[in-house]
Every structure is written in structure tokens, then in C-alpha cells.
Design a protein around this motif. Structure first.
Motif, mmCIF file in Angstrom:
data_model
loop_
_atom_site.group_PDB
_atom_site.id
_atom_site.type_symbol
_atom_site.label_atom_id
_atom_site.label_comp_id
_atom_site.label_asym_id
_atom_site.label_seq_id
_atom_site.Cartn_x
_atom_site.Cartn_y
_atom_site.Cartn_z
ATOM 1 N N SER A 355 0.827 -1.213 0.000
ATOM 2 C CA SER A 355 0.000 0.000 0.000
ATOM 3 C C SER A 355 0.857 1.257 0.000
ATOM 4 O O SER A 355 0.625 2.189 -0.792
ATOM 5 C CB SER A 355 -0.926 0.004 1.218
ATOM 6 O OG SER A 355 -1.831 -1.065 1.169
ATOM 7 N N LEU A 356 1.875 1.301 0.869
ATOM 8 C CA LEU A 356 2.729 2.479 0.919
ATOM 9 C C LEU A 356 3.544 2.631 -0.357
ATOM 10 O O LEU A 356 3.660 3.728 -0.912
ATOM 11 C CB LEU A 356 3.647 2.390 2.139
ATOM 12 C CG LEU A 356 2.964 2.519 3.501
ATOM 13 C CD1 LEU A 356 3.967 2.297 4.621
ATOM 14 C CD2 LEU A 356 2.311 3.881 3.654
ATOM 15 N N ALA A 357 4.111 1.524 -0.841
ATOM 16 C CA ALA A 357 4.906 1.603 -2.068
ATOM 17 C C ALA A 357 4.038 1.980 -3.265
ATOM 18 O O ALA A 357 4.477 2.719 -4.156
ATOM 19 C CB ALA A 357 5.610 0.272 -2.309
ATOM 20 N N ASP A 358 2.806 1.506 -3.286
ATOM 21 C CA ASP A 358 1.888 1.856 -4.377
ATOM 22 C C ASP A 358 1.610 3.356 -4.381
ATOM 23 O O ASP A 358 1.664 4.003 -5.438
ATOM 24 C CB ASP A 358 0.590 1.072 -4.206
ATOM 25 C CG ASP A 358 -0.453 1.451 -5.241
ATOM 26 O OD1 ASP A 358 -0.095 1.579 -6.427
ATOM 27 O OD2 ASP A 358 -1.619 1.649 -4.870
ATOM 28 N N ASP A 359 1.330 3.923 -3.235
ATOM 29 C CA ASP A 359 1.098 5.368 -3.158
ATOM 30 C C ASP A 359 2.350 6.157 -3.545
ATOM 31 O O ASP A 359 2.264 7.199 -4.201
ATOM 32 C CB ASP A 359 0.662 5.752 -1.742
ATOM 33 C CG ASP A 359 -0.681 5.151 -1.368
ATOM 34 O OD1 ASP A 359 -1.463 4.837 -2.288
ATOM 35 O OD2 ASP A 359 -0.930 4.971 -0.159
ATOM 36 N N ILE A 360 3.520 5.663 -3.136
ATOM 37 C CA ILE A 360 4.760 6.363 -3.454
ATOM 38 C C ILE A 360 5.060 6.303 -4.941
ATOM 39 O O ILE A 360 5.469 7.304 -5.560
ATOM 40 C CB ILE A 360 5.914 5.746 -2.631
ATOM 41 C CG1 ILE A 360 5.709 6.040 -1.138
ATOM 42 C CG2 ILE A 360 7.268 6.277 -3.089
ATOM 43 C CD1 ILE A 360 6.471 5.122 -0.235
ATOM 44 N N ILE A 361 4.847 5.141 -5.561
ATOM 45 C CA ILE A 361 5.097 5.016 -7.006
ATOM 46 C C ILE A 361 4.131 5.894 -7.791
ATOM 47 O O ILE A 361 4.504 6.538 -8.782
ATOM 48 C CB ILE A 361 4.979 3.538 -7.422
ATOM 49 C CG1 ILE A 361 6.128 2.732 -6.825
ATOM 50 C CG2 ILE A 361 4.958 3.399 -8.936
ATOM 51 C CD1 ILE A 361 6.011 1.239 -7.029
ATOM 52 N N ASN A 362 2.883 5.960 -7.352
ATOM 53 C CA ASN A 362 1.911 6.822 -8.037
ATOM 54 C C ASN A 362 2.249 8.295 -7.876
ATOM 55 O O ASN A 362 1.806 9.126 -8.683
ATOM 56 C CB ASN A 362 0.501 6.558 -7.497
ATOM 57 C CG ASN A 362 -0.106 5.287 -8.066
ATOM 58 O OD1 ASN A 362 0.050 4.992 -9.243
ATOM 59 N ND2 ASN A 362 -0.791 4.524 -7.223
ATOM 60 N N ALA A 363 3.021 8.639 -6.843
ATOM 61 C CA ALA A 363 3.401 10.035 -6.630
ATOM 62 C C ALA A 363 4.566 10.471 -7.513
ATOM 63 O O ALA A 363 4.871 11.661 -7.577
ATOM 64 C CB ALA A 363 3.763 10.252 -5.154
ATOM 65 N N VAL A 364 5.225 9.522 -8.180
ATOM 66 C CA VAL A 364 6.308 9.890 -9.102
ATOM 67 C C VAL A 364 5.706 10.678 -10.266
ATOM 68 O O VAL A 364 4.711 10.254 -10.862
ATOM 69 C CB VAL A 364 7.027 8.625 -9.614
ATOM 70 C CG1 VAL A 364 8.050 8.985 -10.680
ATOM 71 C CG2 VAL A 364 7.688 7.897 -8.454
ATOM 72 N N PRO A 365 6.258 11.824 -10.625
ATOM 73 C CA PRO A 365 5.666 12.654 -11.687
ATOM 74 C C PRO A 365 5.523 11.902 -13.003
ATOM 75 O O PRO A 365 6.419 11.143 -13.404
ATOM 76 C CB PRO A 365 6.664 13.818 -11.816
ATOM 77 C CG PRO A 365 7.358 13.875 -10.496
ATOM 78 C CD PRO A 365 7.438 12.456 -10.016
ATOM 79 N N GLN A 366 4.408 12.109 -13.666
ATOM 80 C CA GLN A 366 4.160 11.468 -14.947
ATOM 81 C C GLN A 366 5.172 11.908 -15.991
ATOM 82 O O GLN A 366 5.457 11.179 -16.949
ATOM 83 C CB GLN A 366 2.728 11.803 -15.410
ATOM 84 C CG GLN A 366 2.308 11.126 -16.696
ATOM 85 C CD GLN A 366 2.270 9.605 -16.578
ATOM 86 O OE1 GLN A 366 1.967 9.090 -15.500
ATOM 87 N NE2 GLN A 366 2.581 8.910 -17.659
ATOM 88 N N SER A 367 5.740 13.092 -15.803
ATOM 89 C CA SER A 367 6.726 13.581 -16.775
ATOM 90 C C SER A 367 7.941 12.662 -16.858
ATOM 91 O O SER A 367 8.543 12.525 -17.944
ATOM 92 C CB SER A 367 7.165 14.998 -16.403
ATOM 93 O OG SER A 367 7.745 15.019 -15.103
ATOM 94 N N LEU A 368 8.330 12.023 -15.749
ATOM 95 C CA LEU A 368 9.449 11.094 -15.796
ATOM 96 C C LEU A 368 9.115 9.871 -16.645
ATOM 97 O O LEU A 368 9.954 9.378 -17.412
ATOM 98 C CB LEU A 368 9.826 10.659 -14.374
ATOM 99 C CG LEU A 368 10.388 11.747 -13.453
ATOM 100 C CD1 LEU A 368 10.728 11.161 -12.087
ATOM 101 C CD2 LEU A 368 11.617 12.386 -14.069
ATOM 102 N N ARG A 369 7.895 9.382 -16.537
ATOM 103 C CA ARG A 369 7.480 8.255 -17.360
ATOM 104 C C ARG A 369 7.444 8.652 -18.832
ATOM 105 O O ARG A 369 7.939 7.926 -19.704
ATOM 106 C CB ARG A 369 6.099 7.765 -16.922
ATOM 107 C CG ARG A 369 6.025 7.226 -15.501
ATOM 108 C CD ARG A 369 4.606 6.793 -15.174
ATOM 109 N NE ARG A 369 4.480 6.196 -13.847
ATOM 110 C CZ ARG A 369 4.318 6.858 -12.737
ATOM 111 N NH1 ARG A 369 4.260 8.195 -12.769
ATOM 112 N NH2 ARG A 369 4.211 6.234 -11.582
ATOM 113 N N ASP A 370 6.857 9.817 -19.106
ATOM 114 C CA ASP A 370 6.752 10.260 -20.496
ATOM 115 C C ASP A 370 8.125 10.488 -21.112
ATOM 116 O O ASP A 370 8.373 10.133 -22.278
ATOM 117 C CB ASP A 370 5.929 11.555 -20.563
ATOM 118 C CG ASP A 370 4.496 11.349 -20.100
ATOM 119 O OD1 ASP A 370 4.025 10.193 -20.133
ATOM 120 O OD2 ASP A 370 3.854 12.341 -19.704
ATOM 121 N N GLY A 371 9.044 11.057 -20.341
ATOM 122 C CA GLY A 371 10.393 11.280 -20.860
ATOM 123 C C GLY A 371 11.102 9.982 -21.168
ATOM 124 O O GLY A 371 11.804 9.862 -22.194
ATOM 125 N N SER A 372 10.950 8.969 -20.287
ATOM 126 C CA SER A 372 11.583 7.675 -20.525
ATOM 127 C C SER A 372 10.999 7.002 -21.764
ATOM 128 O O SER A 372 11.742 6.461 -22.596
ATOM 129 C CB SER A 372 11.398 6.784 -19.297
ATOM 130 O OG SER A 372 11.934 5.505 -19.511
#
Length: 486
Positions: A355-372
Motif C-alpha cells: 500500500s505504501l509503495a503503491d502510493d509512493i510510485i503513483n506520486a512519481v511525476p508522470q513527466s518522468l514516465r513520459d520522458g523515458s
């Protein structure tokens, strides 16, 4: 008047103060609220706070002080040898309270009148028969002194309750009257209310800090008492745990430390991969509809009582590991083992990590995913090389929380790992942890000042230091990677 009714009365006075304060502020400017320094609601809250806070503060002080004052008065009626012995005095006061409560119950049920309860002159057998009829269990030494003390206790308690009601209500009304006299157009009600709320927040924070200090001091003081009676070298370096209240105890700490770390290690091997992989799947791969079903089902595990997990370890996991792993390979014949407790504690900790890791991963900015993705990385490469490193500080915190819970678990270890304190590498041997022994040494009718009892505090302060070390190490890791990715 009971504390509950008095609390309700204070709240009613405070609510009345809110209405009167607000109405008085509006009346003072003939309904033109623009002439007020603050909004009308602030004047109402000021009146409510001035009525409630002093009254509640006095009530709290009264509830703490009254038992001490009454106990001092009652001590004069008990035999000197009882007052001189702390244990005997504690037991005597417990009987005094029970007898006083029994007299109240007898009066309320009509078995005695109020005058009879105050002038009762009967034998110990009669006291037991009378109070036993209203469900009051007494100790051994109940006689004329205890009855007289109980009667005095009833009188002092009634006087204290009446005085408490009068004084507390008077303070609440005085605070309300003061607030109403302050209510005028130029009164800075908002500033006063915000200052009071700030003081409440600071007090709440201070209570949390002082509670921590109090916990540390209580453990440290009793630990120092223990080390005055038992050598610290033998405690920290001893390889044998064999407490004996008759003398000749061996209170070596290392077997308990080994069992604690071994079981926690097994638990983390189970919890970290399963919890982290679950979080990655839910955050990055699962559809919203599937996620809406899976995540609540996983979090249900966190709501299951640990005693149920203990039964699961005792009845299901332990026999399964014994029959299919330990006995066939010649590693043991007991269902209670490190593996049994470690696996079940790991299952218990899966929701905390996921639960905690899921919330933390979802908090990573979408811009990092889009850039990758824009650079040509695949989904899995993005997760491994971008999302997980960026979320690493929070994931470390989640793992630390799970590790702390694994180290502090008691019930599952008691039912799944046994109570044997020994040094062994065999994961199918029965072992125990520091928390289990802390409970064991403080349970039962034992001499509190003996090393065999005080060792529980030494174990507690040692466990605190270990947990603090884990927190410091995790903070170091978090800061190191935070500097890299921010």
C-alpha cells in the motif's frame, strides 16, 4: 455528577457561549458586520474556547490530584505496617476501593440505606457475604480498618465529586462571562482564536514529544536498576537465557537478539518481494477496474488481528512446514519454528509494503514516465531505471515500517515460533524474540525489583536502540538518493 455528565455540561456551556458571543458581536454593531474587526464566527469561537478550555484544564488537574489527596487521607486509617509496605498498601487500597464500590452498589440496589452504609458495624464474614451479593470480590485482609477506610473513601469521593462539579462549572461560566465582556467591535477575536489554536497545536506536539521522553526515561531508569543488580557484560555477551526467580539466573541477551533478527529476516524475505511486486503491478500494469478490486482485498489482511495470524501459524503453516519440509529433510519435528513465524509475519506485512509503495510510485511525476518512453525505453525499463530509483526513499520508508512491525511482533511469535531461547542456524528450530520475553518476564505474581523482572526493561531499551539504529540508517539511505534525484 459523573465526569461524562460534567464534560457534557461544559460542552453545552461552550455551545451556548458560541451562540451568545456571535449574537453579541452582531448586536454591538447593529447588524452591520463590516464594522467588526473579525467575522462573527470568531467571536463565537472565542466565547466557546474561553468557557471550555479553562474548565477542561481544571477538570484534568482535579482528576489527577483528587486520588492522590484521598489516598493520603485514607492511609491514616490503615495499619502502619500496611502503609510502610508498598505492595501491601497497594493491595489494601484496592480492597478499600472495592468495598467502597460495593457499599455504593448495595445502597443503589436497596440492600443498605445511605446511613447504614456509613455506620455499618459487622464482621469480615458479614462484609464478604454482603458485598459478594452485589458482585464485589475482596482480598484476604478485609476487616474493620478496611471497612472504616472504605466508608471514609466514599465520603471523600462524594465531597470531591460535588466540589469538582461546582468549581468546574463556575470556572466555565466565569470564562464565558469574561469572553462576553470582551466582545465588542474592535476586539481582535480572530487573533485571539488563532493564538489559542496555535497554543493547542503546540501543546499536542509537546505531549507527543514528552510521551516519548517519558517512555525512554521509564525504561532507562529501570534498566539502570537492573544493571546495578546484574552485570552488563553478562547480559550483553551471555549466550544462555535461563531466568530463575529462586536465584542463579543466566540472562544472556544474545539468544533473544538472534531469534529476533532471524525471524524478522525471514519475514522481510517474504514481505519485501511480494509487497513491492504487488505495488509495481497495481501502480503500473493493472487496469483501473482490476486495481479497484485487488487493492482493497490486499488491505483486508492488515485488518486481521495478529492472534488470528498466530492461530493460522499454529494450525496450518507450522504443521505444513513440519510434515513436508522439516521431517523429510531431517531438520526438525516441531511445528513451531523460525520459518513458521517468519512466513506468517511476512504475510502480515505485505499490505504495509504494497500500500505504501503503491502510493509512493503513483506520486512519481508522470513527466518522468513520459520522458523515458520518449527516449525509447520499454515499460519494464522505465519501471526499473526511472520509477523505482525516483521512489526509492519512500520505498525504503515502507520497508522500514514493515521491519519495525516484524521486530515488534509478539503474538505470532508466541504461537508460531515457540519460547526457546537458543542460538541455531536451523530455520526449522523453535526460537523466541525479545518482545515475547519482555511479556513473559512481566507476567505473573513476581517480585518487581528482582533482576528476572527488571531484565524486561533492559530488553526494551535495547530493542529501542536497535529500532533507532534502523531509522538512522534508513534516513541516511533516503537522503543519499534524494540528493541524487532531486
Amino acid at each position: 455528577m459523573t465526569v461524562l455528565l460534567l464534560t457534557t455540561l461544559i460542552l453545552v456551556i461552550a455551545g451556548t457561549g458560541f451562540v451568545l458571543g456571535r449574537a453579541r458581536s452582531i448586536y454591538g454593531v447593529a447588524g452591520n458586520v463590516r464594522l467588526l474587526h473579525s467575522l462573527p464566527g470568531y467571536y463565537g469561537w472565542h466565547a466557546a474556547l474561553m468557557a471550555a478550555l479553562p474548565a477542561f484544564a481544571l477538570l484534568l488537574i482535579w482528576l489527577i490530584a483528587q486520588p492522590l489527596v484521598v489516598e493520603r487521607q485514607i492511609a491514616a486509617l490503615l495499619p502502619a505496617e500496611v502503609v510502610a509496605d508498598d505492595t501491601a498498601f497497594t493491595l489494601a487500597m484496592a480492597d478499600v476501593r472495592r468495598v467502597a464500590g460495593g457499599l455504593d452498589a448495595a445502597v443503589s440496589t436497596g440492600a443498605l440505606t445511605a446511613d447504614q452504609a456509613g455506620t455499618l458495624d459487622i464482621t469480615t464474614t458479614d462484609i464478604r457475604a454482603l458485598l459478594g451479593g452485589v458482585g464485589v470480590a475482596l482480598g484476604a485482609n478485609v476487616g474493620a480498618e478496611t471497612l472504616a477506610a472504605a466508608q471514609e473513601y466514599r465520603v471523600l469521593a462524594e465531597i470531591g465529586a460535588l466540589s469538582r462539579m461546582i468549581v468546574v462549572v463556575a470556572v466555565a461560566l466565569a470564562g464565558l462571562a469574561y469572553a462576553l465582556t470582551c466582545t465588542h467591535a474592535q476586539f481582535r477575536a480572530r487573533n485571539r482564536v488563532e493564538f489559542v489554536m496555535l497554543a493547542i497545536l503546540v501543546t499536542a506536539s509537546s505531549i507527543a514529544i514528552l510521551t516519548t521522553v517519558g517512555i525512554i526515561w521509564s525504561m532507562l531508569s529501570e534498566s539502570l536498576n537492573f544493571f546495578q543488580q546484574y552485570p552488563a557484560k553478562d547480559f550483553f555477551l551471555g549466550l544462555t537465557w535461563s531466568p530463575n526467580f529462586r536465584g542463579g539466573s543466566e540472562l544472556g541477551f544474545l539468544p533473544l537478539l538472534w531469534g529476533t533478527l532471524y525471524i524478522s529476516f525471514v519475514a522481510m524475505i517474504v514481505a519485501v518481494p511480494l509487497g513491492l511486486f504487488t505495488a509495481i503491478y497495481l501502480a503500473e500494469y493493472a487496469s483501473p477496474r482490476l486495481r479497484a478490486w485487488i487493492k482493497p482485498l490486499i488491505e483486508v489482511i492488515a485488518g486481521i488481528p495478529t492472534v488470528v495470524f498466530g492461530l493460522f501459524a499454529l494450525v496450518t503453516v507450522g504443521p505444513f512446514l513440519r510434515d513436508y519440509f522439516a521431517q523429510p529433510f531431517g531438520l526438525g519435528t516441531s511445528g513451531s519454528s523460525v520459518m513458521t513465524a517468519g512466513i506468517v509475519i511476512g504475510i502480515l506485512n505485505i499490505p504495509f509494503i504494497s500500500s505504501l509503495a503503491d502510493d509512493i510510485i503513483n506520486a512519481v511525476p508522470q513527466s518522468l514516465r513520459d520522458g523515458s518512453m520518449g527516449l525509447g525505453a520499454t515499460k519494464s525499463e522505465t519501471v526499473r531505471q526511472v520509477i523505482l530509483p525516483a521512489a526509492l526513499p519512500g520505498i525504503v520508508g515502507a520497508i522500514l515500517l514493515a521491519a519495525s512491525r516484524a521486530i515488534g511482533e509478539t503474538m505470532i511469535v508466541t504461537m508460531g515460533a515457540g519460547a526457546a531461547a537458543k542460538l541455531s542456524l536451523n530455520p526449522f528450530d523453535a526460537m523466541t524474540t525479545m518482545t515475547v520475553k519482555i511479556v513473559g518476564q512481566l507476567t505473573g505474581d513476581t517480585d518487581f525489583n528482582s533482576p528476572e523482572t527488571l531484565v524486561a526493561f533492559a530488553l526494551g531499551i535495547t530493542l529501542f536502540v536497535i529500532t533507532l539504529g534502523l531509522n538512522v540508517f534508513a534516513l541516511y539511505i533516503v537522503r543519499k538518493y534524494r540528493e541524487q534525484y532531486e
